[in-house]
Scaffold this motif. Structure first.
Motif, PDB file in Angstrom:
ATOM      1  N   TRP A 299     -44.682  32.667 -12.437  1.00 53.56           N
ATOM      2  CA  TRP A 299     -44.362  33.299 -13.589  1.00 53.56           C
ATOM      3  C   TRP A 299     -43.006  34.230 -13.493  1.00 53.56           C
ATOM      4  O   TRP A 299     -43.003  34.773 -14.405  1.00 53.56           O
ATOM      5  CB  TRP A 299     -45.422  34.258 -14.275  1.00 53.56           C
ATOM      6  N   ARG A 300     -42.163  33.976 -12.723  1.00 53.12           N
ATOM      7  CA  ARG A 300     -40.821  34.726 -12.721  1.00 53.12           C
ATOM      8  C   ARG A 300     -40.148  34.619 -13.762  1.00 53.12           C
ATOM      9  O   ARG A 300     -39.712  35.571 -14.422  1.00 53.12           O
ATOM     10  CB  ARG A 300     -40.265  34.403 -11.525  1.00 53.12           C
ATOM     11  N   GLY A 301     -40.046  33.340 -14.407  1.00 54.90           N
ATOM     12  CA  GLY A 301     -39.152  33.325 -15.564  1.00 54.90           C
ATOM     13  C   GLY A 301     -39.602  33.897 -17.040  1.00 54.90           C
ATOM     14  O   GLY A 301     -39.135  34.515 -17.683  1.00 54.90           O
ATOM     15  N   LEU A 302     -41.084  33.670 -17.264  1.00 55.65           N
ATOM     16  CA  LEU A 302     -41.631  34.291 -18.073  1.00 55.65           C
ATOM     17  C   LEU A 302     -41.721  36.009 -17.808  1.00 55.65           C
ATOM     18  O   LEU A 302     -41.402  36.486 -19.209  1.00 55.65           O
ATOM     19  CB  LEU A 302     -42.992  33.895 -18.255  1.00 55.65           C
ATOM     20  N   ARG A 303     -41.664  36.359 -16.788  1.00 54.13           N
ATOM     21  CA  ARG A 303     -42.037  37.715 -16.629  1.00 54.13           C
ATOM     22  C   ARG A 303     -40.614  38.446 -17.079  1.00 54.13           C
ATOM     23  O   ARG A 303     -40.209  39.560 -17.481  1.00 54.13           O
ATOM     24  CB  ARG A 303     -42.321  37.986 -15.184  1.00 54.13           C
ATOM     25  N   ARG A 304     -39.560  37.892 -16.401  1.00 54.04           N
ATOM     26  CA  ARG A 304     -38.164  38.326 -16.572  1.00 54.04           C
ATOM     27  C   ARG A 304     -37.668  38.216 -18.213  1.00 54.04           C
ATOM     28  O   ARG A 304     -37.061  39.013 -18.693  1.00 54.04           O
ATOM     29  CB  ARG A 304     -36.967  37.511 -15.870  1.00 54.04           C
ATOM     30  N   ALA A 305     -38.259  37.249 -18.860  1.00 49.07           N
ATOM     31  CA  ALA A 305     -37.974  37.034 -20.451  1.00 49.07           C
ATOM     32  C   ALA A 305     -38.697  38.250 -20.933  1.00 49.07           C
ATOM     33  O   ALA A 305     -38.137  38.951 -22.010  1.00 49.07           O
ATOM     34  CB  ALA A 305     -38.487  35.739 -20.868  1.00 49.07           C
ATOM     35  N   VAL A 306     -39.854  38.755 -20.573  1.00 50.54           N
ATOM     36  CA  VAL A 306     -40.420  39.735 -21.190  1.00 50.54           C
ATOM     37  C   VAL A 306     -40.015  41.213 -20.774  1.00 50.54           C
ATOM     38  O   VAL A 306     -39.584  41.798 -21.874  1.00 50.54           O
ATOM     39  CB  VAL A 306     -41.920  39.727 -20.795  1.00 50.54           C
ATOM     40  N   TRP A 307     -39.282  41.191 -19.659  1.00 51.97           N
ATOM     41  CA  TRP A 307     -38.648  42.461 -19.189  1.00 51.97           C
ATOM     42  C   TRP A 307     -37.400  42.322 -20.112  1.00 51.97           C
ATOM     43  O   TRP A 307     -36.950  43.810 -20.664  1.00 51.97           O
ATOM     44  CB  TRP A 307     -38.423  42.555 -17.812  1.00 51.97           C
ATOM     45  N   LEU A 308     -36.676  41.464 -20.484  1.00 52.21           N
ATOM     46  CA  LEU A 308     -35.323  41.258 -21.086  1.00 52.21           C
ATOM     47  C   LEU A 308     -35.710  41.521 -22.697  1.00 52.21           C
ATOM     48  O   LEU A 308     -34.852  42.588 -23.284  1.00 52.21           O
ATOM     49  CB  LEU A 308     -34.713  39.957 -20.940  1.00 52.21           C
ATOM     50  N   ALA A 309     -36.638  40.961 -22.895  1.00 45.35           N
ATOM     51  CA  ALA A 309     -36.932  41.197 -24.521  1.00 45.35           C
ATOM     52  C   ALA A 309     -37.165  42.753 -24.697  1.00 45.35           C
ATOM     53  O   ALA A 309     -36.896  43.510 -25.701  1.00 45.35           O
ATOM     54  CB  ALA A 309     -38.287  40.408 -24.981  1.00 45.35           C
ATOM     55  N   LEU A 310     -38.134  43.376 -23.738  1.00 46.28           N
ATOM     56  CA  LEU A 310     -38.564  44.866 -24.000  1.00 46.28           C
ATOM     57  C   LEU A 310     -37.098  45.651 -23.718  1.00 46.28           C
ATOM     58  O   LEU A 310     -37.162  46.875 -24.650  1.00 46.28           O
ATOM     59  CB  LEU A 310     -39.652  45.265 -23.082  1.00 46.28           C
ATOM     60  N   ALA A 311     -36.415  45.417 -22.661  1.00 46.81           N
ATOM     61  CA  ALA A 311     -35.267  46.312 -22.713  1.00 46.81           C
ATOM     62  C   ALA A 311     -34.174  46.226 -23.608  1.00 46.81           C
ATOM     63  O   ALA A 311     -33.614  47.204 -24.322  1.00 46.81           O
ATOM     64  CB  ALA A 311     -34.473  45.768 -21.429  1.00 46.81           C
ATOM     65  N   ALA A 312     -34.057  45.104 -24.489  1.00 48.77           N
ATOM     66  CA  ALA A 312     -33.301  44.829 -25.811  1.00 48.77           C
ATOM     67  C   ALA A 312     -33.794  45.666 -26.805  1.00 48.77           C
ATOM     68  O   ALA A 312     -33.316  46.024 -27.443  1.00 48.77           O
ATOM     69  CB  ALA A 312     -33.142  43.166 -25.872  1.00 48.77           C
TER      70      ALA A 312
END
Length: 67
Positions: A7-20
Motif C-alpha cells: 500500500w505504499r502508493g496509497l499511503r504516500r497519496a494520503v500523506w501528500l493530501a494531508l500535507a497539502a
C-alpha cells in the motif's frame, strides 16, 4: 517490491493530501494575518504541526533503495 512495502502508493497519496491540506491552511492563515485579522495561535500551531508531521511521514516513506 509490493510485498515488502504494501500500500505504499496509497499511503504516500494520503500523506501528500494531508500535507497539502496543512499547507493550504497555513497559507490561508498567513493571508488572514497579513490582512490584519487576528489568527488564534492554537490554530496556527495545529497547521504548522500538521504540515511538519505529514511532510515528515511523506519523507520517511520515500524509496530508500539505490537500485
Amino acid at each position: 517490491q509490493e510485498a515488502r512495502t504494501p500500500w505504499r502508493g496509497l499511503r504516500r497519496a494520503v500523506w501528500l493530501a494531508l500535507a497539502a491540506s496543512g499547507a493550504v491552511g497555513l497559507a490561508t492563515m498567513a493571508m488572514r494575518s497579513a490582512s490584519g485579522v487576528d489568527v488564534p495561535s492554537g490554530d496556527l500551531l495545529i497547521q504548522v504541526g500538521a504540515l511538519f508531521l505529514f511532510g515528515s511521514l511523506l519523507w520517511l516513506d520515500r524509496n530508500r533503495s539505490v537500485s
